[in-house]
Design a protein around this motif. Sequence first.
Motif, short mmCIF file in Angstrom:
data_model
loop_
_atom_site.label_atom_id
_atom_site.label_comp_id
_atom_site.label_asym_id
_atom_site.label_seq_id
_atom_site.Cartn_x
_atom_site.Cartn_y
_atom_site.Cartn_z
N MET A 1 36.70 -10.46 16.15
CA MET A 1 35.28 -10.19 16.25
C MET A 1 34.69 -10.97 17.44
SD MET A 1 32.65 -10.19 13.05
CE MET A 1 33.78 -9.15 12.13
N ASN A 2 33.77 -10.34 18.17
CA ASN A 2 33.16 -10.98 19.33
C ASN A 2 32.27 -12.15 18.90
OD1 ASN A 2 34.18 -9.20 21.35
ND2 ASN A 2 32.76 -7.65 20.58
N PRO A 3 31.95 -13.05 19.84
CA PRO A 3 31.02 -14.14 19.50
C PRO A 3 29.72 -13.55 18.98
CG PRO A 3 31.87 -14.40 21.74
CD PRO A 3 32.35 -13.08 21.25
N ILE A 4 29.09 -14.25 18.07
CA ILE A 4 27.89 -13.72 17.43
C ILE A 4 26.72 -13.69 18.41
CG2 ILE A 4 27.27 -16.00 16.49
CD1 ILE A 4 26.26 -14.41 13.99
N HIS A 5 25.98 -12.59 18.38
CA HIS A 5 24.78 -12.45 19.20
C HIS A 5 23.71 -13.43 18.70
CE1 HIS A 5 21.11 -10.65 20.79
NE2 HIS A 5 21.87 -10.01 21.66
N PRO A 6 22.92 -14.03 19.62
CA PRO A 6 21.92 -15.03 19.20
C PRO A 6 20.96 -14.52 18.12
CG PRO A 6 22.09 -14.97 21.60
CD PRO A 6 23.01 -13.91 21.09
N ALA A 7 20.58 -13.24 18.19
CA ALA A 7 19.65 -12.69 17.18
C ALA A 7 20.31 -12.70 15.81
CB ALA A 7 19.23 -11.27 17.56
N LEU A 8 21.62 -12.42 15.79
CA LEU A 8 22.34 -12.43 14.51
C LEU A 8 22.63 -13.86 14.06
CD1 LEU A 8 24.85 -9.50 15.11
CD2 LEU A 8 22.59 -9.41 14.05
N ALA A 9 22.80 -14.76 15.02
CA ALA A 9 23.04 -16.16 14.68
C ALA A 9 21.85 -16.74 13.93
CB ALA A 9 23.34 -16.97 15.94
N ARG A 10 20.63 -16.34 14.34
CA ARG A 10 19.43 -16.80 13.63
C ARG A 10 19.41 -16.27 12.21
NH1 ARG A 10 17.14 -16.51 18.83
NH2 ARG A 10 16.52 -14.34 18.64
N LEU A 11 19.81 -14.99 12.07
CA LEU A 11 19.91 -14.40 10.73
C LEU A 11 20.92 -15.17 9.88
CD1 LEU A 11 20.21 -10.52 11.18
CD2 LEU A 11 18.41 -11.77 10.02
N ALA A 12 22.06 -15.42 10.50
CA ALA A 12 23.16 -16.08 9.78
C ALA A 12 22.76 -17.48 9.31
CB ALA A 12 24.41 -16.13 10.66
N ARG A 13 22.00 -18.19 10.18
CA ARG A 13 21.56 -19.53 9.79
C ARG A 13 20.65 -19.47 8.56
NH1 ARG A 13 21.46 -21.01 15.13
NH2 ARG A 13 19.31 -20.31 15.39
N ALA A 14 19.71 -18.53 8.59
CA ALA A 14 18.79 -18.40 7.45
C ALA A 14 19.54 -17.98 6.19
CB ALA A 14 17.70 -17.39 7.79
N ALA A 15 20.49 -17.07 6.35
CA ALA A 15 21.23 -16.58 5.18
C ALA A 15 22.11 -17.67 4.59
CB ALA A 15 22.09 -15.37 5.57
N SER A 16 22.71 -18.49 5.43
CA SER A 16 23.59 -19.54 4.90
C SER A 16 22.78 -20.59 4.15
CB SER A 16 24.44 -20.16 6.00
OG SER A 16 23.62 -20.78 6.94
N ARG A 17 21.50 -20.75 4.54
CA ARG A 17 20.63 -21.67 3.81
C ARG A 17 19.97 -21.01 2.60
NH1 ARG A 17 17.04 -22.50 8.16
NH2 ARG A 17 18.12 -23.50 9.87
N GLN A 18 20.19 -19.68 2.47
CA GLN A 18 19.50 -18.90 1.44
C GLN A 18 17.99 -19.09 1.55
OE1 GLN A 18 20.99 -17.82 -2.14
NE2 GLN A 18 23.04 -17.70 -1.34
N ASP A 19 17.53 -19.17 2.78
CA ASP A 19 16.10 -19.27 3.04
C ASP A 19 15.59 -17.85 3.28
OD1 ASP A 19 13.57 -19.56 4.08
OD2 ASP A 19 14.07 -21.30 5.32
N PHE A 20 15.15 -17.21 2.20
CA PHE A 20 14.86 -15.77 2.29
C PHE A 20 13.57 -15.46 3.04
CE2 PHE A 20 17.91 -15.97 -1.25
CZ PHE A 20 18.86 -15.11 -0.74
N ASP A 21 12.63 -16.41 3.08
CA ASP A 21 11.43 -16.20 3.89
C ASP A 21 11.80 -16.19 5.37
OD1 ASP A 21 9.82 -16.02 1.69
OD2 ASP A 21 9.36 -18.17 1.65
N GLU A 22 12.58 -17.16 5.74
CA GLU A 22 13.06 -17.25 7.12
C GLU A 22 13.93 -16.03 7.47
OE1 GLU A 22 12.48 -19.34 9.53
OE2 GLU A 22 14.15 -19.03 10.93
N LEU A 23 14.73 -15.64 6.51
CA LEU A 23 15.61 -14.48 6.70
C LEU A 23 14.78 -13.21 6.95
CD1 LEU A 23 18.49 -13.51 6.76
CD2 LEU A 23 18.49 -13.44 4.27
#
Length: 164
Positions: A1-23
Amino acid sequence: MNPIHPALARLARAASRQDFDELEETLHVALRKPTWMRPEHRVGDPKSYMRHLLYIDPQDQFVITAITWLPGQVSPMHGHQVWCMFGVAEGDLTEERFGPELELQQKVVYRAGQLAATDLDQQAVHRVSNRGISRVVSLHLYGVSADKLTTGINRLVDETATSR
Ligand SMILES: [Fe+2]
Protein backbone atom coordinates in the motif's frame (compact mmCIF):
# COMPACT_ATOMS: atom_id res chain seq x y z
CA MET A 1 0.00 0.00 0.00
CA ASN A 2 1.25 3.51 -0.84
CA PRO A 3 2.14 5.99 1.91
CA ILE A 4 -0.99 7.46 3.43
CA HIS A 5 -2.28 10.72 1.97
CA PRO A 6 -2.22 13.61 4.51
CA ALA A 7 -6.02 14.01 4.35
CA LEU A 8 -6.42 10.34 5.24
CA ALA A 9 -3.71 10.57 7.90
CA ARG A 10 -5.84 13.17 9.71
CA LEU A 11 -8.80 10.80 9.51
CA ALA A 12 -6.68 7.92 10.77
CA ARG A 13 -5.43 9.94 13.74
CA ALA A 14 -8.97 10.83 14.80
CA ALA A 15 -10.18 7.27 14.29
CA SER A 16 -7.36 5.73 16.31
CA ARG A 17 -8.27 8.06 19.18
CA GLN A 18 -11.96 7.24 18.68
CA ASP A 19 -12.53 10.97 18.65
CA PHE A 20 -15.73 10.93 16.62
CA ASP A 21 -16.28 14.70 16.64
CA GLU A 22 -12.83 15.22 15.19
CA LEU A 23 -13.43 12.32 12.81
CA GLU A 24 -16.63 13.93 11.56
CA GLU A 25 -14.84 17.21 10.93
CA THR A 26 -11.87 15.64 9.13
CA LEU A 27 -14.15 13.37 7.10
CA HIS A 28 -16.14 16.39 6.02
CA VAL A 29 -12.94 18.08 4.84
CA ALA A 30 -11.84 14.92 2.98
CA LEU A 31 -15.21 14.79 1.20
CA ARG A 32 -15.33 18.44 0.22
CA LYS A 33 -11.77 18.33 -1.11
CA PRO A 34 -11.05 14.75 -2.17
CA THR A 35 -7.38 15.26 -3.00
CA TRP A 36 -6.77 11.71 -1.71
CA MET A 37 -8.78 10.21 -4.56
CA ARG A 38 -6.68 8.45 -7.17
CA PRO A 39 -7.96 7.14 -10.52
CA GLU A 40 -8.07 3.56 -9.22
CA HIS A 41 -10.49 4.61 -6.47
CA ARG A 42 -13.01 5.58 -9.17
CA VAL A 43 -12.89 2.18 -10.83
CA GLY A 44 -16.18 0.31 -10.56
CA ASP A 45 -17.13 -3.31 -11.04
CA PRO A 46 -20.15 -3.83 -13.33
CA LYS A 47 -21.20 -6.82 -11.19
CA SER A 48 -21.41 -5.05 -7.84
CA TYR A 49 -20.38 -1.93 -5.93
CA MET A 50 -16.63 -2.08 -5.41
CA ARG A 51 -14.70 -1.51 -2.21
CA HIS A 52 -11.18 -0.06 -2.37
CA LEU A 53 -9.05 -0.41 0.74
CA LEU A 54 -7.25 2.88 1.41
CA TYR A 55 -5.78 2.39 4.85
CA ILE A 56 -5.47 -0.28 7.52
CA ASP A 57 -4.90 0.78 11.11
CA PRO A 58 -1.67 -0.87 12.36
CA GLN A 59 -3.51 -1.59 15.63
CA ASP A 60 -6.29 -3.33 13.64
CA GLN A 61 -8.97 -1.06 15.11
CA PHE A 62 -10.38 0.36 11.86
CA VAL A 63 -10.06 0.59 8.09
CA ILE A 64 -10.61 3.42 5.61
CA THR A 65 -12.21 2.41 2.32
CA ALA A 66 -13.62 4.08 -0.76
CA ILE A 67 -16.61 2.49 -2.47
CA THR A 68 -17.37 3.01 -6.15
CA TRP A 69 -21.02 2.66 -7.11
CA LEU A 70 -21.91 2.44 -10.78
CA PRO A 71 -25.42 3.60 -11.80
CA GLY A 72 -28.09 1.25 -10.45
CA GLN A 73 -25.88 -0.51 -7.90
CA VAL A 74 -27.47 -1.19 -4.53
CA SER A 75 -26.18 -2.60 -1.24
CA PRO A 76 -28.16 -5.26 0.59
CA MET A 77 -30.37 -4.02 3.42
CA HIS A 78 -28.09 -4.28 6.44
CA GLY A 79 -27.10 -3.11 9.89
CA HIS A 80 -23.55 -2.95 11.19
CA GLN A 81 -21.54 -5.04 13.60
CA VAL A 82 -19.05 -2.21 14.17
CA TRP A 83 -19.11 1.60 14.22
CA CYS A 84 -19.18 3.18 10.82
CA MET A 85 -19.07 6.63 9.32
CA PHE A 86 -19.31 7.59 5.67
CA GLY A 87 -19.95 10.34 3.18
CA VAL A 88 -19.86 11.12 -0.51
CA ALA A 89 -16.84 12.35 -2.45
CA GLU A 90 -18.32 12.22 -5.95
CA GLY A 91 -21.87 11.94 -7.30
CA ASP A 92 -25.20 11.52 -5.50
CA LEU A 93 -25.71 8.58 -3.13
CA THR A 94 -29.11 7.48 -1.85
CA GLU A 95 -29.59 6.07 1.65
CA GLU A 96 -32.82 4.45 2.82
CA ARG A 97 -33.15 4.01 6.57
CA PHE A 98 -35.47 1.43 8.08
CA GLY A 99 -37.21 1.22 11.43
CA PRO A 100 -37.62 -1.63 13.94
CA GLU A 101 -40.22 -3.37 11.75
CA LEU A 102 -37.99 -2.77 8.73
CA GLU A 103 -40.43 -0.15 7.52
CA LEU A 104 -38.91 2.61 5.40
CA GLN A 105 -38.40 5.61 7.69
CA GLN A 106 -36.30 7.97 5.68
CA LYS A 107 -34.81 8.34 2.25
CA VAL A 108 -31.93 10.77 1.86
CA VAL A 109 -29.82 11.73 -1.14
CA TYR A 110 -26.31 12.82 -0.21
CA ARG A 111 -24.41 15.03 -2.64
CA ALA A 112 -20.65 15.18 -3.07
CA GLY A 113 -19.09 16.72 0.04
CA GLN A 114 -21.89 15.57 2.37
CA LEU A 115 -21.61 13.33 5.36
CA ALA A 116 -24.21 10.63 6.00
CA ALA A 117 -25.80 10.20 9.41
CA THR A 118 -23.34 8.15 11.45
CA ASP A 119 -24.03 4.83 13.11
CA LEU A 120 -21.80 4.60 16.14
CA ASP A 121 -24.08 2.33 18.17
CA GLN A 122 -24.99 -0.21 15.44
CA GLN A 123 -28.69 0.66 15.64
CA ALA A 124 -29.27 1.71 12.05
CA VAL A 125 -30.57 -0.55 9.30
CA HIS A 126 -30.08 0.90 5.88
CA ARG A 127 -29.72 0.31 2.17
CA VAL A 128 -27.37 2.43 0.10
CA SER A 129 -27.65 2.88 -3.65
CA ASN A 130 -26.70 4.85 -6.69
CA ARG A 131 -30.02 5.85 -8.29
CA GLY A 132 -28.38 8.34 -10.65
CA ILE A 133 -26.82 8.08 -14.06
CA SER A 134 -23.21 8.73 -13.11
CA ARG A 135 -20.65 7.10 -10.89
CA VAL A 136 -20.55 7.64 -7.14
CA VAL A 137 -17.48 7.42 -4.92
CA SER A 138 -18.05 7.32 -1.17
CA LEU A 139 -15.56 7.28 1.68
CA HIS A 140 -16.15 4.97 4.66
CA LEU A 141 -14.53 4.27 7.98
CA TYR A 142 -15.35 1.06 9.81
CA GLY A 143 -14.25 -0.03 13.26
CA VAL A 144 -13.16 -3.42 11.98
CA SER A 145 -9.85 -5.20 11.46
CA ALA A 146 -8.81 -5.70 7.84
CA ASP A 147 -9.00 -9.51 8.07
CA LYS A 148 -12.72 -9.21 8.87
CA LEU A 149 -13.44 -6.72 6.11
CA THR A 150 -15.78 -8.96 4.13
CA THR A 151 -17.64 -10.59 7.03
CA GLY A 152 -17.18 -8.26 10.00
CA ILE A 153 -18.94 -5.08 8.88
CA ASN A 154 -22.45 -5.81 7.68
CA ARG A 155 -25.18 -7.48 9.65
CA LEU A 156 -27.52 -8.70 6.95
CA VAL A 157 -31.23 -8.26 7.45
CA ASP A 158 -33.88 -10.57 6.02
CA GLU A 159 -35.44 -8.36 3.36
CA THR A 160 -38.38 -10.73 2.94
CA ALA A 161 -39.48 -9.55 6.39
CA THR A 162 -39.93 -6.02 5.03
CA SER A 163 -43.43 -4.70 5.49
CA ARG A 164 -43.37 -2.80 2.20
FE1 LIG B 1 -23.76 0.32 5.87
